[in-house]
Design a protein around this motif. Structure first.
Motif, PDB file in Angstrom:
ATOM      1  N   UNK A  46    -102.350 -43.746 114.631  1.00  0.00           N
ATOM      2  CA  UNK A  46    -100.730 -43.405 115.310  1.00  0.00           C
ATOM      3  C   UNK A  46    -101.262 -41.834 115.715  1.00  0.00           C
ATOM      4  N   UNK A  47    -102.459 -41.384 115.229  1.00  0.00           N
ATOM      5  CA  UNK A  47    -102.576 -40.298 116.531  1.00  0.00           C
ATOM      6  C   UNK A  47    -103.303 -40.602 117.623  1.00  0.00           C
ATOM      7  N   UNK A  48    -103.780 -42.010 117.601  1.00  0.00           N
ATOM      8  CA  UNK A  48    -104.423 -42.142 119.092  1.00  0.00           C
ATOM      9  C   UNK A  48    -103.221 -42.157 119.903  1.00  0.00           C
ATOM     10  N   UNK A  49    -102.198 -43.270 119.411  1.00  0.00           N
ATOM     11  CA  UNK A  49    -100.936 -43.017 120.276  1.00  0.00           C
ATOM     12  C   UNK A  49    -100.009 -41.966 120.144  1.00  0.00           C
ATOM     13  N   UNK A  50    -100.055 -40.914 119.682  1.00  0.00           N
ATOM     14  CA  UNK A  50     -99.558 -39.281 119.437  1.00  0.00           C
ATOM     15  C   UNK A  50    -100.469 -39.155 120.664  1.00  0.00           C
ATOM     16  N   UNK A  51    -101.750 -39.239 120.722  1.00  0.00           N
ATOM     17  CA  UNK A  51    -102.362 -38.181 121.884  1.00  0.00           C
ATOM     18  C   UNK A  51    -102.286 -38.918 123.272  1.00  0.00           C
ATOM     19  N   UNK A  52    -102.125 -40.336 123.757  1.00  0.00           N
ATOM     20  CA  UNK A  52    -101.314 -40.668 124.625  1.00  0.00           C
ATOM     21  C   UNK A  52    -100.483 -40.795 124.923  1.00  0.00           C
ATOM     22  N   UNK A  53     -99.446 -40.476 124.287  1.00  0.00           N
ATOM     23  CA  UNK A  53     -98.259 -39.720 124.556  1.00  0.00           C
ATOM     24  C   UNK A  53     -97.913 -38.379 124.730  1.00  0.00           C
ATOM     25  N   UNK A  54     -98.707 -37.947 124.626  1.00  0.00           N
ATOM     26  CA  UNK A  54     -99.030 -36.375 124.468  1.00  0.00           C
ATOM     27  C   UNK A  54    -100.071 -35.225 125.450  1.00  0.00           C
ATOM     28  N   UNK A  55    -100.936 -36.316 126.255  1.00  0.00           N
ATOM     29  CA  UNK A  55    -101.456 -35.930 127.431  1.00  0.00           C
ATOM     30  C   UNK A  55    -101.390 -35.277 128.028  1.00  0.00           C
ATOM     31  N   UNK A 142     -97.382 -25.164 121.557  1.00  0.00           N
ATOM     32  CA  UNK A 142     -96.688 -25.910 122.336  1.00  0.00           C
ATOM     33  C   UNK A 142     -95.931 -27.072 123.252  1.00  0.00           C
ATOM     34  N   UNK A 143     -97.033 -27.795 122.870  1.00  0.00           N
ATOM     35  CA  UNK A 143     -96.732 -28.798 122.739  1.00  0.00           C
ATOM     36  C   UNK A 143     -95.540 -29.835 121.630  1.00  0.00           C
ATOM     37  N   UNK A 144     -94.936 -31.287 122.077  1.00  0.00           N
ATOM     38  CA  UNK A 144     -94.203 -31.304 121.277  1.00  0.00           C
ATOM     39  C   UNK A 144     -94.537 -32.163 120.145  1.00  0.00           C
ATOM     40  N   UNK A 145     -95.530 -32.494 119.989  1.00  0.00           N
ATOM     41  CA  UNK A 145     -96.399 -32.366 118.442  1.00  0.00           C
ATOM     42  C   UNK A 145     -96.180 -32.238 117.757  1.00  0.00           C
ATOM     43  N   UNK A 147     -96.249 -30.220 113.639  1.00  0.00           N
ATOM     44  CA  UNK A 147     -97.502 -29.409 113.431  1.00  0.00           C
ATOM     45  C   UNK A 147     -97.896 -30.678 112.183  1.00  0.00           C
ATOM     46  N   UNK A 148     -97.139 -30.891 111.693  1.00  0.00           N
ATOM     47  CA  UNK A 148     -98.576 -31.832 110.500  1.00  0.00           C
ATOM     48  C   UNK A 148     -98.849 -32.558 111.761  1.00  0.00           C
ATOM     49  N   UNK A 149     -98.525 -33.812 112.666  1.00  0.00           N
ATOM     50  CA  UNK A 149     -99.327 -34.518 113.139  1.00  0.00           C
ATOM     51  C   UNK A 149    -100.633 -33.751 113.424  1.00  0.00           C
ATOM     52  N   UNK A 150     -99.790 -32.764 114.743  1.00  0.00           N
ATOM     53  CA  UNK A 150    -101.457 -31.716 115.118  1.00  0.00           C
ATOM     54  C   UNK A 150    -102.515 -31.675 114.649  1.00  0.00           C
ATOM     55  N   UNK A 151    -101.574 -30.824 113.237  1.00  0.00           N
ATOM     56  CA  UNK A 151    -102.874 -30.692 112.303  1.00  0.00           C
ATOM     57  C   UNK A 151    -103.963 -31.349 111.749  1.00  0.00           C
ATOM     58  N   UNK A 152    -103.713 -33.326 111.924  1.00  0.00           N
ATOM     59  CA  UNK A 152    -104.263 -34.178 111.714  1.00  0.00           C
ATOM     60  C   UNK A 152    -105.499 -34.208 112.945  1.00  0.00           C
ATOM     61  N   UNK A 153    -104.699 -33.981 114.515  1.00  0.00           N
ATOM     62  CA  UNK A 153    -105.985 -33.963 115.275  1.00  0.00           C
ATOM     63  C   UNK A 153    -106.694 -32.445 115.850  1.00  0.00           C
ATOM     64  N   UNK A 154    -106.256 -31.761 115.038  1.00  0.00           N
ATOM     65  CA  UNK A 154    -107.225 -30.509 115.672  1.00  0.00           C
ATOM     66  C   UNK A 154    -108.282 -30.644 115.348  1.00  0.00           C
ATOM     67  N   UNK A 155    -109.304 -31.236 114.148  1.00  0.00           N
ATOM     68  CA  UNK A 155    -110.693 -31.475 114.053  1.00  0.00           C
ATOM     69  C   UNK A 155    -111.472 -32.138 115.357  1.00  0.00           C
TER      70      UNK A 155
END
Length: 175
Positions: A46-55, A142-145, A147-155
């Protein structure tokens, strides 16, 4: 050679603003590769998909956040402030983790600052990792991600930012 570095440092706000969206897109690409290589997340995470959509959001918001940060460098009341004072984590723990995450780019930046100082270049110290990390954090906020998912992506984002900064500082050091 020092004149080229001086001119470049003087033009860094414009250079960084122009290149911020491309920088974020490269970071997103690196983040996607790191997520794909992480055995715990699985191949279609899901993280990869979220990143692709939020790029597009991240590129736009990183450009805005970096522009705001660069603009704040010229404001005396804000110029001395550091993004770490805005953190809700204990400062010692946050600083230690940040130093570990950015060890390679910090070393390159320190070497660059020493060289630039010897050449009489002024103003380079403001372009440390804290400036870019604050913009990255702000872009995610500021993005539409979520916050809980953004925290997973931060590392992954921090690793990608470290790699970008290492290339940026090495390029400046070659001037």
């Amino acid at each position: 050679m020092s004149e080229t570095l001086k001119r470049t440092v003087g033009n860094l706000p414009a250079i960084l603003h122009k290149n911020a969206p491309a920088m974020m897109q490269r970071m997103v690409d690196v983040m996607q590769q790191a997520i794909a290589a992480d055995p715990q997340l699985g191949p279609a995470s899901y993280c990869a998909l979220l990143l692709k959509m939020s790029s597009p959001d991240l590129a736009r918001e990183y450009d805005r956040a970096l522009g705001d940060s660069l603009g704040a460098l010229n404001e005396p009341s804000v110029a001395g402030a550091s993004s770490r004072w805005l953190s809700i984590e204990p400062l010692d723990a946050a600083a230690a983790q940040s130093d570990r995450d950015f060890a390679s780019s910090i070393a390159l930046f320190d070497r660059l600052k020493t060289r630039a100082s010897g050449l009489g270049v002024k103003g380079l110290g403001a372009y440390g990792k804290d400036l870019f990390l604050a913009a990255l954090n702000e872009a995610f906020a500021r993005s539409r991600i979520d916050p809980a998912e953004a925290e997973k992506l931060m590392p992954f984002a921090r690793q990608a930012l470290n790699a970008e900064l290492a290339k940026f500082y090495a390029k400046l050091d070659s001037l």
